[in-house]
Design an enzyme around this catalytic site. Structure first.
Site, PDB file in Angstrom:
ATOM      1  N   HIS A 401       0.841  -1.200   0.000  1.00 60.59           N
ATOM      2  CA  HIS A 401       0.000   0.000   0.000  1.00 60.59           C
ATOM      3  C   HIS A 401       0.871   1.243   0.000  1.00 60.59           C
ATOM      4  CE1 HIS A 401      -0.041   1.621   4.238  1.00 60.59           C
ATOM      5  NE2 HIS A 401       0.309   0.403   4.556  1.00 60.59           N
ATOM      6  N   ASP A 411       6.328   2.791   7.085  1.00 61.84           N
ATOM      7  CA  ASP A 411       4.996   2.240   6.820  1.00 61.84           C
ATOM      8  C   ASP A 411       4.203   3.222   5.977  1.00 61.84           C
ATOM      9  OD1 ASP A 411       2.509   1.058   6.856  1.00 61.84           O
ATOM     10  OD2 ASP A 411       2.107   1.479   8.968  1.00 61.84           O
ATOM     11  N   GLU A 448      -5.255   1.682   2.637  1.00 62.40           N
ATOM     12  CA  GLU A 448      -4.978   0.589   3.576  1.00 62.40           C
ATOM     13  C   GLU A 448      -5.063   1.057   5.013  1.00 62.40           C
ATOM     14  OE1 GLU A 448      -2.433  -2.076   6.138  1.00 62.40           O
ATOM     15  OE2 GLU A 448      -2.411   0.100   5.823  1.00 62.40           O
ATOM     16  N   GLU A 449      -4.557   2.265   5.277  1.00 58.13           N
ATOM     17  CA  GLU A 449      -4.490   2.729   6.660  1.00 58.13           C
ATOM     18  C   GLU A 449      -5.873   2.924   7.280  1.00 58.13           C
ATOM     19  OE1 GLU A 449      -2.006   2.469   8.285  1.00 58.13           O
ATOM     20  OE2 GLU A 449      -0.177   3.020   7.226  1.00 58.13           O
ATOM     21  N   ASP A 478       4.482  -4.661   3.277  1.00 59.13           N
ATOM     22  CA  ASP A 478       3.872  -3.437   3.785  1.00 59.13           C
ATOM     23  C   ASP A 478       4.996  -2.543   4.300  1.00 59.13           C
ATOM     24  OD1 ASP A 478       2.538  -1.533   5.448  1.00 59.13           O
ATOM     25  OD2 ASP A 478       0.831  -2.858   5.654  1.00 59.13           O
ATOM     26  N   HIS A 562       3.171   5.535  12.487  1.00 64.48           N
ATOM     27  CA  HIS A 562       1.949   6.319  12.286  1.00 64.48           C
ATOM     28  C   HIS A 562       2.067   7.751  12.802  1.00 64.48           C
ATOM     29  CE1 HIS A 562      -1.157   2.859  11.507  1.00 64.48           C
ATOM     30  NE2 HIS A 562      -0.119   2.818  10.695  1.00 64.48           N
TER      31      HIS A 562
END
Length: 755
Positions: A401, A411, A448-449, A478, A562
């Site tokens: 993603h 990520d 995706e998130e 990922d 994140h």
């Protein structure tokens, strides 16, 4: 005490030291077998609802069910398949300079799903793949998204006077040039509803149901309170769901430094771990009930209920939820009265952890305003056609993603830059005249998130297409690099090709070892759960899947996950200086794909090993029996495991016969056409493990051998129908689910034995 400290200007004692920086007024404007089975308290399951009464949530990769191939087998596999001339040509292409340049561009602007930055990066990925000589197109899907408008968090006294206002802002770091962004002042949890509440605060540790039980046992009421929980151990959406189910009016989730901050080591920018102001964003969708867009905006009305068994309103919280840094959480924790928290509740902050509620009439006032809207996310799909005709093709899919919570250097865009290196390697082979036997499809997902939106939409919309009906494997990367420790999760039948490829790719530490020797000598293949874009492929469609990553040595989540600080600067200085593991992953990923796809003129058997699958099934059955005994030794006999054991024996025998046929075909000792018939069995045996009805209360999850845990969100359970029913104390259901699993395993055996 709190009010007095505020009046005296002693805020430092109530906060974690923040760097001197602008907190507001940015110049930018809005643009993975457990060694021990735990007894799990009962739950009640009905077709209409699920009531959590005490399940454990685990996502630590060290606690994920794992199938171990074993050192002798891995050593043999990793040495028996050196790189071919074409493979050597491919392995020579990925470069650190190229991967670094791609990542620097991708992380040059925020690209949250559905934003202009996301679309711009979709165009960049498409154009880069096209430049390598592979046709690529943007594939949009309309989905439900949420974005932050504003939010605030105050501590107030009984008259409503503000005692302390949380900055709710990630610091601008002089050493990180992208840290000044609009998004640092707009931290949020996707799918949180808007709301404004004023209430006392209670502290519920990780938000496990048993943590709430501990509060109740201590006389601390959650009803009508704002629940403060720390990240870790289980999916954030389930924390919110558990709090909501206990009567909380709002939830706050913070990153305790024990998990990924100074409790692990030096914090960024002096080290890789989470700094005080860093906030973990993320979706709070109830992903273990059903992945993908909770509204199914890309399908006709009512599709969510038809596919998932749940409506949109049942898949997202009804209370406002906000993520916090540990700098902002510390004053809340210091304001709590009530009993001192037991040892398992304590983190690494220099304060006395208490259960609450807030002392001296102090309350928290939380306001969350988020915007819900339906709009596009943009996948990129690139197809390198193989030489087999469409009706015989067995496509190999690779996916990563692209959307990120702000910049996403680790990520997911470490994986994105690695996919682009794979594309460049494949393009170099095309220029040499090489063609794959099976088609290779590169998939750059978006959304995706938020809950696997883009990939799930694509899997669902194309489920009946020749591409997906014939797909032989899906290879997912990922967060390709966030540390130095390699690990993999996947379908056990892919263990052989992974071991062989690991043996042909050098470990980038200069020791001369292979990746297999350095990281995978025992062949530990973790079970797939959820949390990335393989979910619908394996759990709903039954396509064999593999997921690979380099992660921190400790097994802990990487420190800037994140957050705004998951940036190019973090990757360049802390995550993968020199980008050597980007190169290693690109080589490994591409090599596994090449060996599954095969050369144009090589009518060879697919390198899947169904004997490994049989061995894993035996372990699943043993684990289920142990779990039943652990929950209730007196009731365990009510689950008849004999049909499962018989089906396993039959499948193991069938897998052995298929393995014998693989060796005959590989030696050229089989009649013409034998390879094609054999490959049909190898590629599609996994589909036979799907149950048309799905798991009880979770019809979307159809695979009887593994699924994300109902109470873990990401982390998997094996023989999940049996596991969940045993945990519920529903022994009749457990017995029925054992029979269902036995039927599907037996169906796979029959498929393999059919002439």
């Amino acid at each position: 005490e709190l009010a007095g400290a505020v009046e005296k200007g002693q805020l430092r004692a109530l906060t974690v030291g923040r760097q001197k920086t602008r907190l507001r007024g940015s110049r930018h404007t809005n643009p993975r077998y457990p060694t021990q089975q735990r007894r799990e308290p009962a739950m009640i399951v009905s077709s209409a609802s699920i009531l959590l009464l005490g399940q454990t949530c685990v996502t630590d990769i060290r606690e994920t069910p794992t199938f171990t191939i074993g050192q002798p087998s891995v050593a043999r596999m990793s040495r028996q398949s050196p790189a071919s001339p074409a493979e050597k040509a491919f392995l020579a292409v990925p470069s650190a300079e190229s991967a670094r340049a791609s990542l620097k561009h991708i992380t040059s602007r925020p690209h949250v799903a559905g934003t202009p930055g996301d679309h711009a990066m979709a165009e960049f990925v498409r154009d880069t793949i096209r430049a390598a000589g592979i046709p690529a197109e943007i594939d949009p899907h309309r989905v439900l998204l949420t974005y932050p408008l504003n939010r605030s968090l105050d501590l107030v006294d009984e008259e409503g006077k503000v005692l302390l206002r949380a900055p709710l802002s990630e610091d601008i770091l002089p050493d990180d040039p992208t840290s000044d962004t609009w998004w640092r002042n707009h931290t949020f949890n996707a799918y949180s509803p808007s709301g404004e509440v004023t209430a006392p605060v209670v502290y519920a540790n990780y938000g496990f149901p048993e943590d709430f039980d501990a509060l109740q046992a201590s006389g601390v009421s959650v009803e009508g309170a704002i629940v403060l929980m720390r990240y870790g151990k289980c999916f954030r959406g389930l924390k919110a769901r558990n709090a909501e189910g206990r009567g909380a009016v709002a939830a706050l989730i913070y990153s305790d430094p024990a998990e990924d901050g100074f409790g692990q080591g030096s914090v960024y920018p002096e080290g890789p771990w989470r700094p005080p102001s860093s906030v973990q964003r993320g979706s709070i969708q109830f992903i273990s009930l059903c992945p993908g867009d909770p509204s199914r905006a890309y399908l006709p009305a009512g599709a969510s209920e038809e596919l998932c068994g749940y409506s949109q309103s049942q898949l997202i919280p009804t209370i406002p939820v906000l993520p916090l840094s540990y700098a902002d959480a510390a004053p809340l924790l210091r304001s709590l009265g009530g009993p001192e928290a037991p040892a398992p509740f304590r983190g690494a902050l220099n304060l006395t952890y208490r259960l609450g509620p807030s002392a001296g009439g102090v309350r928290a006032r939380l306001a969350v305003r988020n915007r819900f809207e339906k709009g596009p996310v943009w996948n990129v799909i690139a197809t390198l056609r193989g030489t087999l005709p469409e009706a015989e093709d067995q496509p190999i899919l690779l996916g990563n993603h692209r959307d990120a919570w702000v910049y996403g250097a680790a990520d997911p865009n470490s994986g994105t830059s690695q996919m682009l290196e794979v594309a460049k390697g494949l393009g170099a082979l095309l220029k040499r005249g090489w063609r794959p036997r099976r088609s290779i499809v590169l998939c750059s997902w978006s959304g995706e998130e938020y809950g696997l939106l883009g990939s799930t939409a694509w899997w669902e919309k194309h489920a009946d297409s020749p591409l997906l009906r014939r797909a032989a494997a899906y290879l997912n990367v990922d967060t390709g690099v966030s540390g130095t420790r390699f690990h993999a999760s996947g379908t056990p039948s892919l263990g052989r090709v992974l071991a062989e490829a690991l043996g042909a790719v050098p470990e980038p530490d200069g020791t001369g070892r292979s990746l297999a020797e350095a990281h995978w000598s025992e062949g530990q293949l973790m079970t797939l759960g959820s949390g990335s874009d393989y979910t619908a492929a394996i759990d709903h469609l039954g396509i064999p899947c593999l997921d690979m990553a380099f992660s921190p040595e400790s097994g802990a989540p990487y420190g800037v996950y994140h957050s705004t600080f998951d940036s190019f600067e973090w990757m360049d200085s802390e995550g993968d200086p020199g980008f050597v593991r980007h190169v290693a992953m690109a080589r490994l990923w591409g090599l596994v794909a090449l060996r599954l796809a095969g050369d144009a003129d090589a009518d060879a058997p697919l390198p899947l090993n169904l004997t490994l699958q049989a061995e894993a099934i035996g372990g699943y059955i043993s684990a289920a029996q142990a779990h039943a005994r652990n929950v209730s030794s007196s009731n365990a006999s009510r689950v008849d495991f004999a049909p499962l054991e018989a089906a396993h024996a039959r499948f193991a025998a069938a897998a052995g016969k298929v393995g014998d046929e693989q060796r005959r075909v590989a030696k050229g000792a089989a009649p013409p056409g034998a390879a094609a018939a054999l490959n049909e069995k190898l590629a599609y045996a996994e589909r036979r493990f799907l149950s048309a009805a799905g798991l009880p209360t979770r019809k979307y999850f159809r695979h009887v051998l593994q699924a994300p845990g109902l109470y873990t969100g990401y982390a998997p359970k094996t023989l999940p129908g049996v596991y969940d029913a045993v945990s519920a104390g529903d022994w009749a259901m457990a017995d029925a689910q054992a029979r269902v699993a036995a039927e599907r395993i037996d169906a796979a055996a029959s498929f393999l034995l059919a002439e």
